[in-house]
Design an enzyme around this catalytic site. Structure first.
Site, PDB file in Angstrom:
ATOM      1  N   CYS A  95     -32.311  -3.634 -38.895  1.00 14.46           N
ATOM      2  CA  CYS A  95     -30.924  -3.190 -39.036  1.00 14.46           C
ATOM      3  C   CYS A  95     -30.117  -3.189 -37.728  1.00 14.46           C
ATOM      4  O   CYS A  95     -29.672  -4.244 -37.303  1.00 14.46           O
ATOM      5  CB  CYS A  95     -30.916  -1.831 -39.716  1.00 14.46           C
ATOM      6  SG  CYS A  95     -29.336  -1.489 -40.511  1.00 14.46           S
ATOM      7  N   HIS A 192     -35.444  -0.868 -44.084  1.00  7.36           N
ATOM      8  CA  HIS A 192     -36.147   0.316 -43.590  1.00  7.36           C
ATOM      9  C   HIS A 192     -37.164   0.699 -44.672  1.00  7.36           C
ATOM     10  O   HIS A 192     -37.403  -0.029 -45.611  1.00  7.36           O
ATOM     11  CB  HIS A 192     -35.164   1.490 -43.430  1.00  7.36           C
ATOM     12  CG  HIS A 192     -33.985   1.215 -42.567  1.00  7.36           C
ATOM     13  ND1 HIS A 192     -34.021   1.346 -41.213  1.00  7.36           N
ATOM     14  CD2 HIS A 192     -32.711   0.869 -42.882  1.00  7.36           C
ATOM     15  CE1 HIS A 192     -32.818   1.094 -40.715  1.00  7.36           C
ATOM     16  NE2 HIS A 192     -32.001   0.793 -41.700  1.00  7.36           N
TER      17      HIS A 192
HETATM   18  N1  GLN Z   1     -24.682   0.912 -37.708  1.00  8.47           N
HETATM   19  C1  GLN Z   1     -25.108  -0.232 -38.381  1.00  8.47           C
HETATM   20  C2  GLN Z   1     -24.472  -0.445 -39.767  1.00  8.47           C
HETATM   21  O1  GLN Z   1     -24.184   0.492 -40.498  1.00  8.47           O
HETATM   22  C3  GLN Z   1     -26.611  -0.183 -38.487  1.00  8.47           C
HETATM   23  C4  GLN Z   1     -27.132   0.828 -39.472  1.00  8.47           C
HETATM   24  C5  GLN Z   1     -28.616   0.912 -39.502  1.00  8.47           C
HETATM   25  O2  GLN Z   1     -29.295   0.591 -38.532  1.00  8.47           O
HETATM   26  N2  GLN Z   1     -29.157   1.409 -40.612  1.00  8.47           N
HETATM   27  O3  GLN Z   1     -24.238  -1.566 -40.106  1.00  8.47           O
END
Ligand code: GLN
Length: 240
Positions: A95, A192
């Site tokens: 992510c 995740h």
């Molecule tokens: N901040 C980023 C987004 O929302 C990454 C989020 C995350 O790592 N879950 O796209």
């Protein structure tokens, strides 16, 4: 073989580690032990000296604020990470760090966070948050099961290969059904969960490459994945 050590570098665990992403490191560590190796985990945080030797590198997700706080440091170590990627080091980026291994992430307030460009991808913040359970498919790893939560949407450039194709959920964006990206042995993904406890084939793939690169051959042990398989069954039946 006398030395069976394998070094795992965990990139920015203080700032980039949400929805259990730390579990990826725990799985690599434990499976290395089960395969008869000695894992050595180095946490790399902002300002640290970058480790001399890296066999496997893992990095997780984070809020936009976490991404901003590691950004300058990532730019400094970017050339070293590119060199490791070009030399086939296995890496897993989830992510927020997946986004920053690409060309750029344009945040909601219009800030253009430059990435280190290992993946030919670009990410744009949107008003839509893509949240929920995901099943994607990759010909080598089969079904990949995880959980996504991001508002950045990622698009692959001409030189980028998707990691997997989405069967349930969104993945990189709400349109093209691509999930993640792959460059040599570097895997970027939105998943995740954490990812590796429910997808041990990906963990063993990373381990096999790392061990072969360092020691020339790899003789895996047979690992009983009953609990991983049960977790996969339960997670894949959850509603989106
Ligand atoms: N901040 C980023 C987004 O929302 C990454 C989020 C995350 O790592 N879950 O796209």
């Amino acid at each position: 073989m006398t030395n069976r050590e394998i070094t795992i570098v965990h990139l920015y665990p203080e700032k980039m580690n949400i929805y259990g992403d730390n579990g990826n490191v725990l799985v690599l560590k434990r499976r290395l032990e089960w395969h008869g190796y000695e894992p050595h985990v180095i946490d790399y945080n902002v300002g640290d000296a970058f480790p001399e030797h890296v066999d496997i590198l893992v990095g997780g997700g984070g809020q936009d604020s976490g991404q901003i706080s590691i950004h300058d440091d990532l730019m400094k170590v970017g050339p070293r990470l590119q060199e490791l990627a070009d030399h086939d080091t296995p890496m897993l980026l989830v992510c927020g760090l997946y986004q920053l291994f690409g060309k750029f992430f344009k945040t909601a307030d219009g800030t253009n966070l430059k990435g280190i460009g290992i993946f030919d991808i670009e990410t744009h913040a949107t008003n839509e948050r893509l949240i929920g359970n995901v099943i994607s498919h990759n010909d080598t790893f089969g079904d990949i099961i995880g959980y996504e939560n991001h508002s950045g949407q990622t698009y692959l450039g001409e030189r980028a290969q998707p990691f997997a194709r989405v069967k349930k959920g969104a993945g990189n964006n709400s349109q093209d059904k691509h999930e993640g990206a792959r460059y040599r042995n570097v895997i970027g993904t939105y998943l995740h969960g954490s990812l590796l406890p429910k997808n041990p084939r990906i963990a063993d793939f990373m381990i096999e490459i790392a061990v072969r690169k360092r020691y020339g051959d790899f003789s895996p042990q047979v690992i009983d994945d009953l609990f991983a398989d049960l977790a996969r069954d339960v997670a894949s039946q959850r509603p989106r």
